[in-house]
Design a protein around this motif. Structure first.
Motif: not given
Length: 329
Positions: A143-169
């Protein structure tokens, strides 16, 4: 728990929001028991999108590998967590929404990387994805405010970007004659594109959108993001599952687009898993020999019976002729 008064005059049962994000929908607009009523209500679309494929194909659950069962159930858990998050706006319930999202995208990545392999090809992949999910969970649960928000979207965004690339291919590799599959995947891409667009609009243009009449009741996050992301996930996962059954596992299946995209099994009693053939292959030599001997004995008996019937027919034809000739002899 202390109640909090809102500008609409309601008292919020869950108290002041403690989540790191309070969405554009006004709090406790409809009932004091739901912080964001419409966001919470429409989160059920996500839960339904996950459980519906299992219910539709329940009679053929033997054809559904565990990777797809887990992926679909993970989507359902995300939806239920989203209900809790939007309904309370409490940080502990926010984790019920975000942590399942991290594990769901990890499961989808496993499905995508192993899509074209009959047997698992990357032994290190489950371990790597598990470590990613654990680290991401620990990083986003603080529970660390903006850092929590950034951490979640960094981890989730990276994995989601990889998944989108795989689905596109994956989509680009589909033959042009697989028209139904390409349609289903296209529907999924369009739905996800719309979902991301309205999610960003609701996040960045909240003040401007609130100038529209009754925006709290039809806000983009509820009726745009939740609905469209549900449609997108449903279509894409159904398409990937169909491709694996049809192309990789070489099962006799077809993809139907109406009333909802679903997989039809032909014939209905199709054996999807290799368990039956494996059991047959494990018959010992003695059992196979006995089976062969019985088959040969049956074949000999049928042959002898056929020969006797031919002889009997020939005799029946010859005897009348002899009697006929004898009458004029």
């Amino acid at each position: 728990m202390a109640a909090v008064a809102t500008m609409e005059g309601f008292e919020g049962y869950w108290g002041p929001p403690t989540a790191t994000m309070d969405w554009c929908e006004g709090n406790y607009m409809v009932t004091p028991y739901a912080a964001e009523f419409f966001n919470s209500l429409t989160s059920m679309f996500i839960a339904v999108a996950g459980i519906l494929p299992i219910l539709i194909h329940f009679r053929r659950r033997d054809c559904m590998e565990w990777r797809f069962i887990i992926a679909f159930l993970s989507v359902t858990i995300v939806g239920l967590g989203s209900v809790a998050f939007h309904g309370t706006l409490l940080f502990e319930h926010q984790r019920w929404d975000q942590v399942p999202m991290l594990w769901t995208v990890a499961m989808i990545l496993y499905v995508l990387f192993e899509q074209k392999h009959v047997q698992p090809a990357y032994r290190i992949l489950p371990v790597a994805l598990f470590v990613y999910a654990v680290v991401a969970t620990l990083a986003t649960s603080k529970r660390s405010g903006d850092m929590q928000w950034f951490s979640f979207h960094a981890f989730f965004g990276l994995a989601t970007f990889l998944a989108v690339c795989k689905v596109t291919l994956f989509y680009r590799s589909l033959p042009t004659d697989m028209t139904e599959l390409r349609k289903v995947m296209s529907y999924g891409f369009i739905a996800l594109g719309v979902a991301i667009t309205v999610w960003l609009m609701d996040l960045k243009l909240c003040n401007q959108l609130h100038m529209l009449p009754a925006y709290d009741y039809w806000n983009f996050h509820a009726w745009g993001w939740h609905l469209m992301v549900s449609c997108g996930l449903y279509n894409i996962l159904i398409g990937i599952w169909y491709h694996r059954l049809k192309v990789v596992l070489e099962k006799d299946v077809s993809l139907r687009l109406s009333p909802l995209p679903h997989i039809a099994f032909v014939p209905p009693k199709l054996a999807c898993h290799t368990g039956v053939s494996e059991k047959i292959g494990k018959l010992n030599a003695e059992e196979r020999a006995r089976t062969m001997e019985r088959s040969q004995a049956l074949s000999r008996a049928l042959t002898e019976e056929f020969e006797r019937s031919i002889v009997a027919q020939a005799v029946a034809e010859v005897i009348p002729k002899r009697n006929y000739l004898g009458a004029y002899g």
